[in-house]
Design an enzyme around this catalytic site. Sequence first.
Site, PDB file in Angstrom:
ATOM      1  N   GLY A  63       0.794  -1.220   0.000  1.00 37.01           N
ATOM      2  CA  GLY A  63       0.000   0.000   0.000  1.00 37.01           C
ATOM      3  C   GLY A  63       0.825   1.268   0.000  1.00 37.01           C
ATOM      4  O   GLY A  63       0.348   2.331  -0.410  1.00 37.01           O
ATOM      5  N   SER A  64       2.083   1.190   0.440  1.00 38.06           N
ATOM      6  CA  SER A  64       2.955   2.365   0.435  1.00 38.06           C
ATOM      7  C   SER A  64       3.616   2.583  -0.913  1.00 38.06           C
ATOM      8  O   SER A  64       4.174   3.647  -1.166  1.00 38.06           O
ATOM      9  CB  SER A  64       4.026   2.229   1.524  1.00 38.06           C
ATOM     10  OG  SER A  64       3.448   2.184   2.809  1.00 38.06           O
ATOM     11  N   SER A 105       7.024   4.461   3.583  1.00 37.12           N
ATOM     12  CA  SER A 105       6.619   3.308   4.398  1.00 37.12           C
ATOM     13  C   SER A 105       5.639   3.814   5.432  1.00 37.12           C
ATOM     14  O   SER A 105       6.019   4.565   6.334  1.00 37.12           O
ATOM     15  CB  SER A 105       7.818   2.650   5.081  1.00 37.12           C
ATOM     16  OG  SER A 105       7.394   1.717   6.062  1.00 37.12           O
ATOM     17  N   SER A 107       4.114   2.363   7.896  1.00 37.30           N
ATOM     18  CA  SER A 107       4.474   1.948   9.249  1.00 37.30           C
ATOM     19  C   SER A 107       5.820   2.505   9.681  1.00 37.30           C
ATOM     20  O   SER A 107       6.079   2.697  10.880  1.00 37.30           O
ATOM     21  CB  SER A 107       4.518   0.422   9.346  1.00 37.30           C
ATOM     22  OG  SER A 107       5.618  -0.093   8.607  1.00 37.30           O
ATOM     23  N   THR A 110       9.048  -1.098   7.212  1.00 32.59           N
ATOM     24  CA  THR A 110       9.097  -2.037   6.096  1.00 32.59           C
ATOM     25  C   THR A 110      10.547  -2.388   5.793  1.00 32.59           C
ATOM     26  O   THR A 110      11.341  -1.522   5.415  1.00 32.59           O
ATOM     27  CB  THR A 110       8.436  -1.419   4.851  1.00 32.59           C
ATOM     28  OG1 THR A 110       7.147  -0.931   5.196  1.00 32.59           O
ATOM     29  CG2 THR A 110       8.340  -2.429   3.734  1.00 32.59           C
ATOM     30  N   ARG A 157      -3.168   0.120   3.052  1.00 31.29           N
ATOM     31  CA  ARG A 157      -4.010   0.181   1.856  1.00 31.29           C
ATOM     32  C   ARG A 157      -5.143   1.182   2.003  1.00 31.29           C
ATOM     33  O   ARG A 157      -5.712   1.633   1.010  1.00 31.29           O
ATOM     34  CB  ARG A 157      -4.569  -1.207   1.541  1.00 31.29           C
ATOM     35  CG  ARG A 157      -5.526  -1.767   2.580  1.00 31.29           C
ATOM     36  CD  ARG A 157      -5.846  -3.219   2.270  1.00 31.29           C
ATOM     37  NE  ARG A 157      -6.781  -3.824   3.190  1.00 31.29           N
ATOM     38  CZ  ARG A 157      -6.465  -4.327   4.375  1.00 31.29           C
ATOM     39  NH1 ARG A 157      -5.203  -4.255   4.808  1.00 31.29           N
ATOM     40  NH2 ARG A 157      -7.382  -4.890   5.137  1.00 31.29           N
ATOM     41  N   GLU A 243      -6.537  -7.926  -0.607  1.00 32.64           N
ATOM     42  CA  GLU A 243      -6.392  -7.628   0.821  1.00 32.64           C
ATOM     43  C   GLU A 243      -7.726  -7.430   1.537  1.00 32.64           C
ATOM     44  O   GLU A 243      -7.900  -7.901   2.662  1.00 32.64           O
ATOM     45  CB  GLU A 243      -5.502  -6.402   1.017  1.00 32.64           C
ATOM     46  CG  GLU A 243      -4.049  -6.647   0.668  1.00 32.64           C
ATOM     47  CD  GLU A 243      -3.128  -5.597   1.258  1.00 32.64           C
ATOM     48  OE1 GLU A 243      -2.939  -5.570   2.484  1.00 32.64           O
ATOM     49  OE2 GLU A 243      -2.615  -4.779   0.474  1.00 32.64           O
ATOM     50  N   HIS A 259      -1.052  -8.774 -26.927  1.00 34.33           N
ATOM     51  CA  HIS A 259       0.089  -9.473 -27.512  1.00 34.33           C
ATOM     52  C   HIS A 259       0.387 -10.791 -26.803  1.00 34.33           C
ATOM     53  O   HIS A 259       1.409 -11.424 -27.084  1.00 34.33           O
ATOM     54  CB  HIS A 259       1.325  -8.562 -27.488  1.00 34.33           C
ATOM     55  CG  HIS A 259       1.166  -7.360 -28.359  1.00 34.33           C
ATOM     56  ND1 HIS A 259       1.585  -7.327 -29.674  1.00 34.33           N
ATOM     57  CD2 HIS A 259       0.596  -6.153 -28.118  1.00 34.33           C
ATOM     58  CE1 HIS A 259       1.288  -6.141 -30.193  1.00 34.33           C
ATOM     59  NE2 HIS A 259       0.693  -5.403 -29.269  1.00 34.33           N
ATOM     60  N   LYS A 354       5.176 -12.230   8.003  1.00 33.50           N
ATOM     61  CA  LYS A 354       6.056 -11.308   8.736  1.00 33.50           C
ATOM     62  C   LYS A 354       6.576 -11.952  10.023  1.00 33.50           C
ATOM     63  O   LYS A 354       7.747 -11.773  10.391  1.00 33.50           O
ATOM     64  CB  LYS A 354       5.297 -10.016   9.053  1.00 33.50           C
ATOM     65  CG  LYS A 354       5.085  -9.116   7.845  1.00 33.50           C
ATOM     66  CD  LYS A 354       4.376  -7.832   8.239  1.00 33.50           C
ATOM     67  CE  LYS A 354       4.216  -6.891   7.059  1.00 33.50           C
ATOM     68  NZ  LYS A 354       3.518  -5.637   7.428  1.00 33.50           N
TER      69      LYS A 354
END
Length: 360
Positions: A63-64, A105, A107, A110, A157, A243, A259, A354
């Site tokens: 989201g960042s 970021s 938060s 990241t 997000r 998400e 293509h 994480k």
Amino acid sequence: MYDERDVQLLDSREEIAKVDPSGMTRLVEGLPEQWLEAEAIARKAELGKLATPERVVVLGMGGSAIGGDFLRSLLETKVKVPIFVNRSYALPAFVDERTLVVASSYSGNTEETLIACEAAKARGAAIAAITTGGELARRAQAEGWPLIRLPGGLPPRAAIGYSFVPLLVLMERVGVCPPVAADLAEAHRVLVSLRERYNPDVPTEKNKAKQIALAFKGKLPLIYGSEGWKGAAAYRWKTQINENSKAPAVWNAFPELNHNETVGWETPPEVTRSFEVVVLRDKRDLDRIQTRIEVTTREIMEGAVSGITELWAEGESEVARLFSLVYPGDWVSLYLALAYRIDPTPVKMIDLLKNRLASA
């Protein structure tokens, strides 16, 4: 056409609140106000001695990073300074002292962004940080990097206004692009108008976002855009469905998809019947793009998929038109989660990953 139980849920704020205890509905509704606050924060931020760079690299993930995608796709045909979005631990070899690296970021923690930021520092690049705090804010303050500090408490997000608007204002302030205040103001008006049409108080029979969400239920959403910012909008739809709705989705963009992906429609229709398609369109697309879309959807896909819906961009500026296609996707992903009886906010799989990485 739709399951009446789904319609009753989506048309009742009381029922929505039961499925959405974390309040994603409130966050989606709040984007217009977030938009204004983000611009005010960016214009007040101290930038120190940042000069006009020869190139710009936006560091970010998830989201960042999507704000960087929007920035690049809006400016790449209008400004001479190249803009690159870096979703990686490593930096491109071209990053040097003539590069502006923007570490984004939400938060502030990241790991990919922090590691790439240290590499940028070692190469003598100019660095600016956009974050709520965390390790990135600590490093920015210790190093004297310009810091655009955002309000915290949101899933990244749901902070798209905070992730995008400061980037665009920063580009204006360092001389990469012309003034953007008028474009941002128009985009805000478009967001307010869309909220009036898509919010939970508008019943399903009149609410296109609810209708698309219910068409997506039990199907594989396929989102098509076209080159530039329409493709970036399609990618945003895909990630929001992932998400918020906890569901798979696919995206692609014209003309590239003609293509390769177009050939895949030769498969037997029983394979593609589970696809529900949304095409994000813009009346200012090249005539050749318009023709490609018409032929692909009406002569190749129609009848082979569950359904096809077209959404058209609104507004005059490209910023407004971009977000006129982005914001409906946020609403659709919210309503799809609710139709699945899933709380949109938690991202258990990302949290699991994480935690495993932290313990490795």
